[in-house]
Motif scaffolding. Structure first.
Motif, PDB file in Angstrom:
ATOM      1  N   MET A 240       3.949   1.405  -2.227  1.00 28.35           N
ATOM      2  CA  MET A 240       3.309   2.238  -1.204  1.00 28.35           C
ATOM      3  C   MET A 240       3.888   2.018   0.189  1.00 28.35           C
ATOM      4  N   ALA A 241       4.144   0.772   0.590  1.00 27.71           N
ATOM      5  CA  ALA A 241       4.679   0.528   1.932  1.00 27.71           C
ATOM      6  C   ALA A 241       6.046   1.182   2.098  1.00 27.71           C
ATOM      7  N   LEU A 242       6.858   1.158   1.043  1.00 29.67           N
ATOM      8  CA  LEU A 242       8.188   1.770   1.109  1.00 29.67           C
ATOM      9  C   LEU A 242       8.086   3.288   1.156  1.00 29.67           C
ATOM     10  N   LEU A 243       7.144   3.850   0.412  1.00 30.61           N
ATOM     11  CA  LEU A 243       6.938   5.297   0.456  1.00 30.61           C
ATOM     12  C   LEU A 243       6.366   5.728   1.798  1.00 30.61           C
ATOM     13  N   TYR A 244       5.366   4.997   2.266  1.00 29.15           N
ATOM     14  CA  TYR A 244       4.682   5.393   3.502  1.00 29.15           C
ATOM     15  C   TYR A 244       5.635   5.380   4.691  1.00 29.15           C
ATOM     16  N   ARG A 245       6.570   4.440   4.735  1.00 28.90           N
ATOM     17  CA  ARG A 245       7.461   4.359   5.887  1.00 28.90           C
ATOM     18  C   ARG A 245       8.346   5.596   6.007  1.00 28.90           C
ATOM     19  N   LEU A 246       8.531   6.340   4.920  1.00 24.15           N
ATOM     20  CA  LEU A 246       9.333   7.561   4.968  1.00 24.15           C
ATOM     21  C   LEU A 246       8.617   8.686   5.710  1.00 24.15           C
ATOM     22  N   ASN A 247       7.328   8.479   6.029  1.00 26.54           N
ATOM     23  CA  ASN A 247       6.621   9.425   6.898  1.00 26.54           C
ATOM     24  C   ASN A 247       7.061   9.288   8.353  1.00 26.54           C
ATOM     25  N   GLY A 248       7.771   8.195   8.679  1.00 30.31           N
ATOM     26  CA  GLY A 248       8.268   8.027  10.042  1.00 30.31           C
ATOM     27  C   GLY A 248       8.037   6.657  10.653  1.00 30.31           C
ATOM     28  N   ASP A 249       7.221   5.817  10.006  1.00 27.55           N
ATOM     29  CA  ASP A 249       6.953   4.477  10.520  1.00 27.55           C
ATOM     30  C   ASP A 249       7.982   3.520   9.929  1.00 27.55           C
ATOM     31  N   MET A 250       9.082   3.290  10.653  1.00 28.43           N
ATOM     32  CA  MET A 250      10.200   2.529  10.104  1.00 28.43           C
ATOM     33  C   MET A 250      10.181   1.053  10.501  1.00 28.43           C
ATOM     34  N   ASN A 251       9.039   0.525  10.908  1.00 28.13           N
ATOM     35  CA  ASN A 251       8.933  -0.896  11.232  1.00 28.13           C
ATOM     36  C   ASN A 251       9.379  -1.724  10.032  1.00 28.13           C
ATOM     37  N   PRO A 252      10.412  -2.565  10.178  1.00 29.11           N
ATOM     38  CA  PRO A 252      10.911  -3.341   9.035  1.00 29.11           C
ATOM     39  C   PRO A 252       9.934  -4.371   8.502  1.00 29.11           C
ATOM     40  N   LEU A 253       8.865  -4.637   9.237  1.00 27.38           N
ATOM     41  CA  LEU A 253       7.834  -5.566   8.767  1.00 27.38           C
ATOM     42  C   LEU A 253       7.293  -5.140   7.406  1.00 27.38           C
ATOM     43  N   HIS A 254       7.376  -3.846   7.106  1.00 26.39           N
ATOM     44  CA  HIS A 254       6.795  -3.315   5.880  1.00 26.39           C
ATOM     45  C   HIS A 254       7.817  -3.151   4.744  1.00 26.39           C
TER      46      HIS A 254
ATOM     47  N   ARG B  90       5.372 -12.008   2.531  1.00 28.83           N
ATOM     48  CA  ARG B  90       6.047 -10.828   2.001  1.00 28.83           C
ATOM     49  C   ARG B  90       5.670  -9.624   2.867  1.00 28.83           C
ATOM     50  N   PRO B  91       6.403  -8.504   2.724  1.00 29.41           N
ATOM     51  CA  PRO B  91       6.065  -7.318   3.518  1.00 29.41           C
ATOM     52  C   PRO B  91       4.626  -6.869   3.286  1.00 29.41           C
ATOM     53  N   ILE B  92       4.000  -6.414   4.352  1.00 31.21           N
ATOM     54  CA  ILE B  92       2.605  -5.978   4.283  1.00 31.21           C
ATOM     55  C   ILE B  92       2.531  -4.454   4.324  1.00 31.21           C
ATOM     56  N   LEU B  93       1.398  -3.931   3.890  1.00 33.68           N
ATOM     57  CA  LEU B  93       1.159  -2.495   3.963  1.00 33.68           C
ATOM     58  C   LEU B  93       0.892  -2.090   5.407  1.00 33.68           C
ATOM     59  N   GLN B  94       1.367  -0.918   5.784  1.00 33.05           N
ATOM     60  CA  GLN B  94       1.079  -0.403   7.115  1.00 33.05           C
ATOM     61  C   GLN B  94      -0.428  -0.265   7.313  1.00 33.05           C
ATOM     62  N   GLY B  95      -0.903  -0.656   8.491  1.00 32.47           N
ATOM     63  CA  GLY B  95      -2.319  -0.470   8.784  1.00 32.47           C
ATOM     64  C   GLY B  95      -2.716   0.989   8.678  1.00 32.47           C
ATOM     65  N   LEU B  96      -1.834   1.878   9.139  1.00 32.45           N
ATOM     66  CA  LEU B  96      -2.135   3.306   9.057  1.00 32.45           C
ATOM     67  C   LEU B  96      -2.146   3.792   7.616  1.00 32.45           C
ATOM     68  N   GLY B  97      -1.401   3.138   6.748  1.00 30.63           N
ATOM     69  CA  GLY B  97      -1.477   3.466   5.330  1.00 30.63           C
ATOM     70  C   GLY B  97      -2.829   3.074   4.759  1.00 30.63           C
ATOM     71  N   THR B  98      -3.318   1.903   5.154  1.00 31.16           N
ATOM     72  CA  THR B  98      -4.650   1.463   4.735  1.00 31.16           C
ATOM     73  C   THR B  98      -5.710   2.440   5.238  1.00 31.16           C
ATOM     74  N   MET B  99      -5.556   2.872   6.478  1.00 31.83           N
ATOM     75  CA  MET B  99      -6.471   3.863   7.051  1.00 31.83           C
ATOM     76  C   MET B  99      -6.424   5.157   6.246  1.00 31.83           C
ATOM     77  N   GLY B 100      -5.230   5.567   5.822  1.00 27.47           N
ATOM     78  CA  GLY B 100      -5.093   6.781   5.026  1.00 27.47           C
ATOM     79  C   GLY B 100      -5.787   6.686   3.683  1.00 27.47           C
ATOM     80  N   VAL B 101      -5.705   5.507   3.052  1.00 26.82           N
ATOM     81  CA  VAL B 101      -6.405   5.304   1.776  1.00 26.82           C
ATOM     82  C   VAL B 101      -7.913   5.422   1.993  1.00 26.82           C
ATOM     83  N   ALA B 102      -8.406   4.862   3.097  1.00 29.53           N
ATOM     84  CA  ALA B 102      -9.830   5.001   3.414  1.00 29.53           C
ATOM     85  C   ALA B 102     -10.182   6.466   3.643  1.00 29.53           C
ATOM     86  N   ALA B 103      -9.285   7.221   4.292  1.00 29.10           N
ATOM     87  CA  ALA B 103      -9.542   8.639   4.542  1.00 29.10           C
ATOM     88  C   ALA B 103      -9.712   9.401   3.232  1.00 29.10           C
TER      89      ALA B 103
END
Length: 286
Positions: free
Chosen positions: A180-194, A207-220
């Motif tokens: 998911m973190a690798l897929l989500y970053r293709l939306n435009g969030d290219m922070n290498p932390l993920h 290890r790389p963490i999930l984007q906070g905004l990705g977590t927010m999207g799952v909640a949405a």
């Protein structure tokens, strides 16, 4: 290069113009894990062109300025930055395709003191490129752990929304895929932390963490199915505080407390007994 409060308030972040299509809208939903159940009519409306609707939180990836603390030479220690909170206010329902302009600025800086970090509040507005109509207002809170002592406005942070002191009315669990973190970053969030284990380890994670905004999207997704009764256009505002990282491959549980205007919510990783989003708030149209 270190920075100061005055430098950050004067930082010029270029406007971003972008065009997105129905395919981008579907990919955003898919990157969050929507569509894993082919018989789920609610998810299908987010990933299939027939009666397609946009997830409101997709606004965070549209006309994205990139990882601006690094790309705009802000002087912030970008490796030590974590996403502390996010607010998305929709002035009208998000179209499934369009051309928009994103305009961003540092709105405030609150210094917690030497060795304690600073809070940087970054405001971003999305406008229709043809009419200049304001579509969405967003505020990103960055906790810059390596920059305490730079000075700030002297303001105090707004108190978070309170979670009711009673059992949740609803709970929804969704699995986060290992990719998911690798897929989500293709939306435009290219922070290498993920994506980059070396960068993640420098930031203090194993290890790389999930984007906070990705977590927010799952909640949405959980909120659309429950509070919004399957209609994402009813969501008018969502506000969260990120309290701990989620890792790809985990299961997220969204606990929801209903009220007259929408709901309060909290997101956790049950297997680790860790809250990853707290003091969440969603407002909906009646």
């Amino acid at each position: 290069m270190a920075t100061t409060y005055e430098d950050l308030m004067k930082l010029e972040v270029p406007d971003v113009s972008s065009t997105y299509s129905e395919k981008d809208t579907m990919f955003y939903a898919l990157s969050l894990g929507a569509g894993t159940d082919p018989m789920d009519a609610c998810d299908l409306g987010l990933v299939f062109e027939k009666n397609l609707q946009a997830i409101p939180t997709m606004a965070v990836v549209l006309a994205h300025p990139g990882f601006w603390p690094r790309e705009q030479n802000s002087g912030l220690d970008w490796v030590e930055i974590v996403h502390g909170g996010q607010r998305v206010k929709l002035h009208k329902s998000l179209p499934v395709a369009g051309k928009i302009i994103g305009r961003g600025r540092v709105r405030d800086v609150i210094d917690k003191g030497e060795g304690k970090g600073v809070l940087v509040f970054f405001e971003r507005n999305l406008f229709d490129a043809e009419t200049d109509e304001l579509l969405v207002t967003m505020e990103q809170t960055l906790f810059c752990r390596g920059d305490g002592g730079m000075g700030g406005s002297g303001n105090q942070p707004v108190a978070p929304f309170a979670i009711p002191d009673r059992p949740a009315d609803l709970s929804v669990e969704r699995e986060v895929s290992p990719q998911m973190a690798l897929l989500y970053r293709l939306n435009g969030d290219m922070n290498p932390l993920h994506a980059d284990p070396e960068i993640a380890q420098k930031a203090g994670f194993d290890r790389p963490i999930l984007q906070g905004l990705g977590t927010m999207g799952v909640a949405a997704l959980a909120l659309i199915k429950t509070v919004c009764e399957g209609d994402p256009s009813r969501m008018t505002e969502v506000d969260v505080r990120f309290t701990a990282p989620c890792f790809p491959g985990e299961t997220l549980r969204t606990d929801i407390w209903m009220d007259a205007k929408g709901a309060a919510f909290r997101v956790s990783v049950p297997v680790r007994k860790v809250t990853v989003i707290d003091n969440g708030r969603v407002d909906i149209r009646g």
